[in-house]
Design an enzyme around this catalytic site. Structure first.
Site, PDB file in Angstrom:
ATOM      1  N   LYS A  11       1.052  -1.627   0.079  1.00 48.56           N
ATOM      2  CA  LYS A  11      -0.067   0.076  -0.233  1.00 48.56           C
ATOM      3  C   LYS A  11       0.912   0.969  -0.073  1.00 48.56           C
ATOM      4  O   LYS A  11       2.041   0.699   0.823  1.00 48.56           O
ATOM      5  CB  LYS A  11      -1.175  -0.192   0.932  1.00 48.56           C
ATOM      6  CG  LYS A  11       0.006   0.047   2.891  1.00 48.56           C
ATOM      7  CD  LYS A  11      -0.216   1.622   2.680  1.00 48.56           C
ATOM      8  CE  LYS A  11       0.597   1.156   4.246  1.00 48.56           C
ATOM      9  NZ  LYS A  11       1.476   2.069   4.859  1.00 48.56           N
ATOM     10  N   PRO A  96       8.849  -4.039  -0.048  1.00 53.73           N
ATOM     11  CA  PRO A  96      10.201  -3.867   0.821  1.00 53.73           C
ATOM     12  C   PRO A  96       9.819  -4.068   2.175  1.00 53.73           C
ATOM     13  O   PRO A  96       8.446  -3.939   2.760  1.00 53.73           O
ATOM     14  CB  PRO A  96      10.678  -2.050   0.286  1.00 53.73           C
ATOM     15  CG  PRO A  96       9.961  -2.046  -0.646  1.00 53.73           C
ATOM     16  CD  PRO A  96       8.090  -2.856  -1.192  1.00 53.73           C
ATOM     17  N   ALA A  98       9.797  -3.261   6.308  1.00 54.25           N
ATOM     18  CA  ALA A  98      10.334  -1.829   6.752  1.00 54.25           C
ATOM     19  C   ALA A  98      10.925  -1.010   5.952  1.00 54.25           C
ATOM     20  O   ALA A  98      10.855   0.183   6.067  1.00 54.25           O
ATOM     21  CB  ALA A  98      11.794  -2.116   7.766  1.00 54.25           C
ATOM     22  N   GLY A  99       9.386  -0.622   4.989  1.00 54.09           N
ATOM     23  CA  GLY A  99       9.775   0.083   3.828  1.00 54.09           C
ATOM     24  C   GLY A  99       8.789   0.942   4.057  1.00 54.09           C
ATOM     25  O   GLY A  99       8.202   1.933   3.323  1.00 54.09           O
ATOM     26  N   GLY A 100       7.661   0.904   4.625  1.00 52.70           N
ATOM     27  CA  GLY A 100       6.837   2.021   5.486  1.00 52.70           C
ATOM     28  C   GLY A 100       5.405   1.751   3.867  1.00 52.70           C
ATOM     29  O   GLY A 100       4.372   2.166   3.758  1.00 52.70           O
ATOM     30  N   GLY A 103       4.560  -4.738   4.367  1.00 55.43           N
ATOM     31  CA  GLY A 103       5.044  -5.330   3.544  1.00 55.43           C
ATOM     32  C   GLY A 103       4.256  -6.993   4.119  1.00 55.43           C
ATOM     33  O   GLY A 103       3.733  -8.079   3.904  1.00 55.43           O
ATOM     34  N   GLY A 104       4.206  -6.825   5.889  1.00 57.83           N
ATOM     35  CA  GLY A 104       4.005  -7.420   6.763  1.00 57.83           C
ATOM     36  C   GLY A 104       2.653  -7.484   7.048  1.00 57.83           C
ATOM     37  O   GLY A 104       2.734  -9.176   6.956  1.00 57.83           O
ATOM     38  N   SER A 105       2.293  -6.852   6.894  1.00 60.56           N
ATOM     39  CA  SER A 105       0.716  -6.456   6.866  1.00 60.56           C
ATOM     40  C   SER A 105       0.036  -7.039   6.223  1.00 60.56           C
ATOM     41  O   SER A 105      -0.940  -8.426   5.645  1.00 60.56           O
ATOM     42  CB  SER A 105       0.136  -5.241   7.219  1.00 60.56           C
ATOM     43  OG  SER A 105       1.220  -5.406   8.524  1.00 60.56           O
ATOM     44  N   ALA A 106       0.403  -7.788   4.976  1.00 58.20           N
ATOM     45  CA  ALA A 106      -0.139  -7.760   3.393  1.00 58.20           C
ATOM     46  C   ALA A 106       0.190  -9.311   3.549  1.00 58.20           C
ATOM     47  O   ALA A 106      -0.644 -10.449   3.359  1.00 58.20           O
ATOM     48  CB  ALA A 106       0.532  -7.831   2.398  1.00 58.20           C
ATOM     49  N   ASP A 138      -2.566  -2.194   9.933  1.00 51.04           N
ATOM     50  CA  ASP A 138      -2.647  -2.130   8.603  1.00 51.04           C
ATOM     51  C   ASP A 138      -3.231  -3.180   8.046  1.00 51.04           C
ATOM     52  O   ASP A 138      -3.323  -3.955   6.427  1.00 51.04           O
ATOM     53  CB  ASP A 138      -0.994  -2.384   7.800  1.00 51.04           C
ATOM     54  CG  ASP A 138      -0.628  -0.157   8.050  1.00 51.04           C
ATOM     55  OD1 ASP A 138      -1.682   0.311   7.952  1.00 51.04           O
ATOM     56  OD2 ASP A 138       0.531   0.047   8.262  1.00 51.04           O
TER      57      ASP A 138
END
Length: 303
Positions: A11, A96, A98-100, A103-106, A138
């Protein structure tokens, strides 16, 4: 099912208004999310135990123990519905770390959707979203996708009418920024001056309803950007290069350090990416469009 494959998007926060830190440690948010075509793919396979493997971009930075958010999501779902068995999760990363860009939430959203299908638990999207909100702010949006306003901690979603397709260039950094550190710096920089009840910019919502990309670019905002620049001051040059390349708008994505530049079309997006690479201000670029749907099942297979 014994194998389920899903895909979940990253996102960009088109706007992110952050309120004053509350006694519970959280900050009230008013944000507009847009899901973009940079995806995490996750395969859930029936297993007696609990395990996860990660491949793809920056896979070595992702935990594969109980700290892994996707594995936590699977365990939470199993506990909620009374499934005794385990699961093996295989994650192919493109968003990415820790890129804002969440990704972890996805990954967590993908795990909830995949395991629901794998175990035949039959939960609704609303029920999955309720579990998702416990995992992270997120995660519900990664299930929802498209464009939405997020309130509360970002987990209370309402759809936004958005016309057209938007072209994005994302400038990435190898070294990420901790979300907790960025919020801590926000408290130092802004502190008590932050609003108690942040709100969404009306100009941005009007731009989305009209499908007006230049107006959307002019309305991009992020209250965490100043904090991210304090922690990573070289991002100032990244923003400047994208602006000089004619981006319609440039903003730090979420808690950073990824920089999101809105382009007028696909060719312009590629030109912005080349400018960022040639200037040496990013470690890589991604090109994407938005909005796109949230987490979706790609394939299911019985063993």
């Amino acid at each position: 099912m014994t194998v389920v494959r899903v895909r979940a998007p990253g996102k960009v926060n088109l706007s992110l208004a952050v309120g004053r830190r509350q006694v519970d440690g959280y900050h009230p948010l008013a944000t507009v999310f847009q899901a973009v075509s940079v995806y995490e793919e996750l395969v859930a396979t029936t297993s007696e135990g609990w395990s996860v493997e990660v491949t793809g971009a920056e896979a070595d930075l992702v935990p594969i123990d109980d700290d892994n958010l996707a594995l936590r999501a699977a365990r939470m779902l199993a506990e909620a519905v009374g499934v005794p068995g385990g699961v093996h999760l295989s994650i192919a990363k493109s968003v990415p770390v820790a890129g804002g860009m969440a990704g972890g939430s996805a990954d967590a959203a993908g795990a909830l959707l995949a395991c629901d299908a794998l175990w035949g638990t039959g939960l609704s999207r609303a029920e999955l979203a309720e579990l998702a909100s416990v995992l992270g702010s997120d995660v519900p949006f990664a299930l929802h996708g498209q464009t939405a306003v997020g309130r509360g901690r970002g987990h209370l979603l309402s759809p936004v009418l958005a016309k057209g397709q938007y072209h994005w260039t994302f400038g990435m950094r190898v070294v990420g920024l901790s979300t907790a550190r960025v919020y801590g710096m926000f408290d130092e920089v802004v502190g008590r001056a932050a609003a108690e009840e942040p709100d969404v910019d009306a100009d941005l919502l009007r731009a989305l309803r009209a499908g007006d990309a230049p107006a959307l670019g002019a309305a991009l905002t992020n209250d965490l950007q100043a904090a991210a620049l304090e922690l990573a001051p070289d991002l100032v040059e990244t923003l400047a290069v994208a602006e000089d390349a004619g981006a319609l708008g440039v903003v730090v994505s979420g808690s950073g350090p990824t920089v999101a530049a809105l382009a007028s079309d696909r060719r312009h997006s590629q030109a912005i990416g080349r400018a960022l690479i040639d200037a040496g201000v990013v470690d890589g670029v991604l090109h994407a469009v938005g909005p796109v749907p949230g987490a979706r099942i790609l394939a299911e297979r019985q063993g």
